[in-house]
Design a protein around this motif. Structure first.
Motif, short mmCIF file in Angstrom:
data_model
loop_
_atom_site.label_atom_id
_atom_site.label_comp_id
_atom_site.label_asym_id
_atom_site.label_seq_id
_atom_site.Cartn_x
_atom_site.Cartn_y
_atom_site.Cartn_z
N VAL A 1 0.86 -1.18 0.00
CA VAL A 1 0.00 0.00 0.00
C VAL A 1 0.90 1.23 0.00
CG1 VAL A 1 -1.90 1.21 1.11
CG2 VAL A 1 -1.70 -1.29 1.35
N PHE A 2 0.93 1.93 -1.13
CA PHE A 2 1.75 3.13 -1.27
C PHE A 2 0.89 4.37 -1.05
CE2 PHE A 2 3.64 -0.18 -3.87
CZ PHE A 2 4.99 -0.09 -3.56
N GLY A 3 1.37 5.29 -0.24
CA GLY A 3 0.68 6.55 -0.01
C GLY A 3 1.49 7.70 -0.57
N ILE A 4 0.80 8.76 -0.96
CA ILE A 4 1.45 9.95 -1.50
C ILE A 4 1.00 11.15 -0.69
CG2 ILE A 4 1.91 11.34 -3.54
CD1 ILE A 4 2.78 8.41 -3.86
N GLY A 5 1.94 11.90 -0.15
CA GLY A 5 1.62 13.09 0.61
C GLY A 5 1.65 14.34 -0.25
N LEU A 6 0.93 15.37 0.19
CA LEU A 6 0.98 16.70 -0.44
C LEU A 6 0.85 16.62 -1.96
CD1 LEU A 6 3.82 18.32 1.71
CD2 LEU A 6 1.35 18.66 1.94
N ASN A 7 -0.22 15.98 -2.44
CA ASN A 7 -0.35 15.79 -3.88
C ASN A 7 -1.54 16.51 -4.49
OD1 ASN A 7 0.67 14.79 -6.30
ND2 ASN A 7 -0.63 12.97 -6.23
N TYR A 8 -2.30 17.25 -3.69
CA TYR A 8 -3.33 18.13 -4.23
C TYR A 8 -2.94 19.56 -3.92
CZ TYR A 8 -6.82 14.66 -5.56
OH TYR A 8 -7.49 13.64 -6.19
N ARG A 9 -3.06 20.41 -4.90
CA ARG A 9 -2.67 21.80 -4.70
C ARG A 9 -3.45 22.45 -3.56
NH1 ARG A 9 -2.54 20.44 -10.04
NH2 ARG A 9 -0.59 20.85 -11.16
N SER A 10 -4.74 22.08 -3.43
CA SER A 10 -5.56 22.65 -2.36
C SER A 10 -5.07 22.20 -0.98
CB SER A 10 -7.03 22.26 -2.55
OG SER A 10 -7.19 20.85 -2.57
N HIS A 11 -4.57 20.97 -0.87
CA HIS A 11 -4.05 20.49 0.41
C HIS A 11 -2.70 21.12 0.72
CE1 HIS A 11 -3.52 18.00 3.85
NE2 HIS A 11 -2.60 17.22 3.31
N ILE A 12 -1.87 21.29 -0.30
CA ILE A 12 -0.59 21.98 -0.09
C ILE A 12 -0.85 23.39 0.45
CG2 ILE A 12 1.46 22.91 -1.25
CD1 ILE A 12 1.15 20.56 -3.27
N ALA A 13 -1.84 24.06 -0.14
CA ALA A 13 -2.16 25.42 0.30
C ALA A 13 -2.63 25.45 1.75
CB ALA A 13 -3.21 26.03 -0.62
N GLU A 14 -3.49 24.48 2.16
CA GLU A 14 -4.01 24.53 3.53
C GLU A 14 -2.96 24.16 4.57
OE1 GLU A 14 -7.34 21.94 4.18
OE2 GLU A 14 -6.19 20.10 3.88
N THR A 15 -1.92 23.41 4.16
CA THR A 15 -0.86 23.06 5.10
C THR A 15 0.22 24.14 5.19
OG1 THR A 15 0.47 21.90 3.44
CG2 THR A 15 -1.18 20.60 4.66
N GLY A 16 0.27 25.01 4.19
CA GLY A 16 1.30 26.05 4.17
C GLY A 16 2.67 25.53 3.80
N ARG A 17 2.75 24.32 3.28
CA ARG A 17 4.04 23.75 2.92
C ARG A 17 4.42 24.10 1.47
NH1 ARG A 17 5.89 20.15 6.64
NH2 ARG A 17 4.41 19.53 8.27
N SER A 18 5.69 23.95 1.17
CA SER A 18 6.15 24.23 -0.19
C SER A 18 5.74 23.10 -1.12
CB SER A 18 7.66 24.41 -0.21
OG SER A 18 8.31 23.26 0.29
N THR A 19 5.65 23.39 -2.40
CA THR A 19 5.25 22.41 -3.39
C THR A 19 6.37 21.38 -3.59
OG1 THR A 19 3.87 24.02 -4.52
CG2 THR A 19 4.50 22.06 -5.78
N PRO A 20 6.09 20.09 -3.45
CA PRO A 20 7.13 19.07 -3.60
C PRO A 20 7.69 19.02 -5.02
CG PRO A 20 5.18 18.17 -2.52
CD PRO A 20 4.79 19.50 -3.06
N GLU A 21 8.98 18.70 -5.13
CA GLU A 21 9.60 18.51 -6.43
C GLU A 21 9.38 17.09 -6.94
OE1 GLU A 21 13.69 19.60 -6.57
OE2 GLU A 21 13.39 21.49 -5.53
N ILE A 22 9.25 16.15 -6.02
CA ILE A 22 8.97 14.75 -6.36
C ILE A 22 7.84 14.27 -5.46
CG2 ILE A 22 11.31 14.24 -7.17
CD1 ILE A 22 11.84 12.96 -4.41
N PRO A 23 7.14 13.20 -5.81
CA PRO A 23 6.06 12.71 -4.96
C PRO A 23 6.59 12.26 -3.60
CG PRO A 23 5.89 11.78 -7.16
CD PRO A 23 7.22 12.46 -7.10
N PRO A 24 6.03 12.78 -2.50
CA PRO A 24 6.43 12.30 -1.17
C PRO A 24 5.75 10.95 -0.88
CG PRO A 24 5.58 14.57 -1.10
CD PRO A 24 5.18 13.98 -2.41
N VAL A 25 6.53 9.89 -0.88
CA VAL A 25 6.00 8.53 -0.79
C VAL A 25 6.16 7.98 0.62
CG1 VAL A 25 6.19 6.18 -1.69
CG2 VAL A 25 6.55 8.12 -3.22
N PHE A 26 5.12 7.32 1.11
CA PHE A 26 5.20 6.54 2.33
C PHE A 26 4.45 5.24 2.08
CE2 PHE A 26 1.48 9.25 2.59
CZ PHE A 26 0.48 8.41 3.03
N MET A 27 4.49 4.33 3.05
CA MET A 27 3.79 3.05 2.88
C MET A 27 2.98 2.72 4.12
SD MET A 27 6.55 0.67 0.80
CE MET A 27 5.30 -0.53 0.34
#
Length: 263
Positions: free
Chosen positions: A59-85
């Motif tokens: 089960v692969f998860g991807i963080g910060l992958n919707y622009r609207s979610h990036i905006a609500e977290t105040g984080r910078s836009t990722p250069e690569i997909p942030p992957v977790f499992m």
């Protein structure tokens, strides 16, 4: 076509949903060869739905992958997909109960589109990536934020995502959905709290499969949870959270507190 996995108390099997209440049982697994329907049927109302994949998928998860979610977290836009499992012990079917771990403090829902891998993918090009997907289903990347934030401060993202029941998936796999233009809605106790289009994805499904397969061989039945839009928020015991994806299906789960008898 909508492919599901079910139990009737005697067996576990795959089937194809026909109409609103009939399942045409498949011969074997759609992840092990061609989809071959039998002449046997069972009523949807007479079975329990299971997570529609193999017994032990990655089960692969991807963080910060919707622009609207990036905006609500105040984080910078990722250069690569942030992957977790997430471990397969986190998987929970439609209708199952999300159970908080003893240590849980702040638990959030996350409405997600899930891509289900249908055939082996290794170093696939973006333009070929979707041919390795059998279809799409609904997912909830349930997350314990207190521990997730502590982990992220150390460059990790594991335990806050990994608790048992923290990956509801279902109810079935839709094989015809276009992942680039789907409407997703998350409802907490009947109230819309997340509402978006998959066109808001930073890295779309083809990007993700190409990227993941450049490092990891993806296998039939693997699940790729593609990220959540803006509007994430807390779950509490007694809540019901529903995820509906246009043309795909509706995933519904209730929430329960930790109790010692569950251990």
């Amino acid at each position: 076509m909508k492919i599901l996995k079910f139990s009737d108390g005697r067996r576990k099997a795959f089937g194809i949903l026909q109409g609103t209440d009939q399942i045409r049982i498949l011969n074997g697994s759609p992840f092990e060869g061609p989809i071959t329907p039998t002449d046997a049927f069972v009523a949807l109302s007479e079975v329990s739905l299971l997570v529609p994949t193999v017994a032990h998928p990655r089960v692969f998860g991807i963080g910060l992958n919707y622009r609207s979610h990036i905006a609500e977290t105040g984080r910078s836009t990722p250069e690569i997909p942030p992957v977790f499992m997430k471990p397969d012990t986190a998987l929970l079917p439609h209708g199952g109960q999300i159970v908080f771990p003893r240590a849980a403090q702040i638990v959030h829902y996350e409405t997600e589109l899930v891509a289900v891998i249908g055939r082996r993918a290794k170093e696939v090009r973006r333009e070929d990536a979707l041919a390795h997907v059998v279809g799409y289903t609904c997912g909830n990347d349930v997350s314990e934020r207190t521990y997730q934030r502590k982990e992220m401060a150390m460059g990790l993202m594991t335990m806050g995502k990994a608790a048992d029941t923290f990956a509801p998936i279902g109810p079935w796999i839709d094989t015809e959905a276009d992942p680039t233009r789907l409407h997703m809605t998350g409802r907490l106790n009947g109230q819309i709290v997340q509402d978006c289009e998959t066109s808001d994805l930073l890295f779309d499904v083809a990007d993700l499969i190409s990227y993941l397969s450049s490092f990891i061989t993806l296998l039939p039945g693997d699940l790729v949870m593609t990220g959540t839009p803006g509007g994430v928020g807390p779950l509490s015991p007694g809540d019901t959270f529903e995820i509906e994806i246009e043309g795909v299906g509706r995933l519904s789960n209730t929430v329960a507190p930790f109790t010692p008898e569950r251990t």
